[in-house]
Design an enzyme around this catalytic site. Structure first.
Site, PDB file in Angstrom:
ATOM      1  N   HIS A  20      14.983  16.624 -24.286  1.00 37.24           N
ATOM      2  CA  HIS A  20      15.598  15.817 -23.226  1.00 37.24           C
ATOM      3  C   HIS A  20      16.883  16.482 -22.725  1.00 37.24           C
ATOM      4  CE1 HIS A  20      13.612  12.163 -25.282  1.00 37.24           C
ATOM      5  NE2 HIS A  20      12.972  12.347 -24.134  1.00 37.24           N
ATOM      6  N   LYS A  44       5.818   0.904 -25.835  1.00 38.32           N
ATOM      7  CA  LYS A  44       6.467   1.577 -26.964  1.00 38.32           C
ATOM      8  C   LYS A  44       7.303   0.585 -27.763  1.00 38.32           C
ATOM      9  CE  LYS A  44       6.987   6.074 -24.660  1.00 38.32           C
ATOM     10  NZ  LYS A  44       7.943   7.100 -24.246  1.00 38.32           N
ATOM     11  N   ARG A  95       5.803  18.975 -21.360  1.00 40.06           N
ATOM     12  CA  ARG A  95       5.662  19.781 -22.572  1.00 40.06           C
ATOM     13  C   ARG A  95       4.294  20.438 -22.644  1.00 40.06           C
ATOM     14  NH1 ARG A  95       7.564  14.656 -25.453  1.00 40.06           N
ATOM     15  NH2 ARG A  95       5.380  14.293 -25.112  1.00 40.06           N
ATOM     16  N   SER A 133      10.012  12.372 -28.981  1.00 38.50           N
ATOM     17  CA  SER A 133      10.732  11.315 -29.684  1.00 38.50           C
ATOM     18  C   SER A 133       9.832  10.601 -30.685  1.00 38.50           C
ATOM     19  CB  SER A 133      11.292  10.295 -28.691  1.00 38.50           C
ATOM     20  OG  SER A 133      12.291  10.868 -27.896  1.00 38.50           O
TER      21      SER A 133
END
Length: 171
Positions: A20, A44, A95, A133
């Site tokens: 990040h 989440k 990513r 994360s």
């Protein structure tokens, strides 16, 4: 005089990772002002509260010394938030191919909502591409070392939270 270019980099930042931070640093070079939007994601389960994620992200951004970056919280549709910030650009980090498929779909939906705001994708630095994360939290909960993936301060935050909630695989 040209208009100020404002970008929004949204995310849950639960916790904020070195990946990040890389996107924030690089995204800040593309716009005059970058708004890092800390938000919730109903799909989440966060390790940290919104207030904790805001404080953590603000601390990390302050440590980067980027004068054109501001961290704000939001709980709204991304495009409404971006419009409220007068943003012209949404910054998103990628990513892997799996990220691209999801982000491509989201960018298409966002363009349908507001075609005046462009989405810009930044590839994560090769050394940071595996960091997520979700995986940082999983490693920490199982007693692994997350220090290669987050700053020293965030590592301490994660370790403290895991001590509060308890590790898995013990006992």
């Amino acid at each position: 005089m040209s208009a100020i270019r404002i970008g929004v980099y949204p995310g849950t930042f639960d916790p904020i990772t070195l990946g990040h931070a890389d996107i924030i640093r690089r995204g800040s070079k593309l716009v005059d002002r970058l708004m890092v939007g800390v938000t919730t994601n109903p799909s989440k389960e966060p390790m940290f509260t919104t207030a904790e994620r805001l404080a953590m992200t603000r601390r990390e951004v302050m440590g980067m010394g980027l004068g054109n970056v501001e961290v704000v919280g939001f709980d709204a549709l991304l495009m409404k938030f971006a419009r409220a910030q007068n943003a012209q650009v949404i910054v998103r980090g990628l990513r892997a191919v799996a990220d691209f498929e999801y982000e491509y779909q989201m960018a298409g939906m966002n363009q349908q909502i507001d075609s005046e705001i462009e989405t810009v994708f930044l590839m994560a630095d090769v050394s940071l591409q595996p960091i997520a994360s979700k995986l940082v939290k999983e490693i920490a909960v199982y007693g692994g070392d997350v220090s290669p993936f987050v700053s020293r301060a965030v590592c301490a935050d994660v370790v403290a939270r895991v001590e509060e909630i308890g590790r898995k695989g013990e006992g």
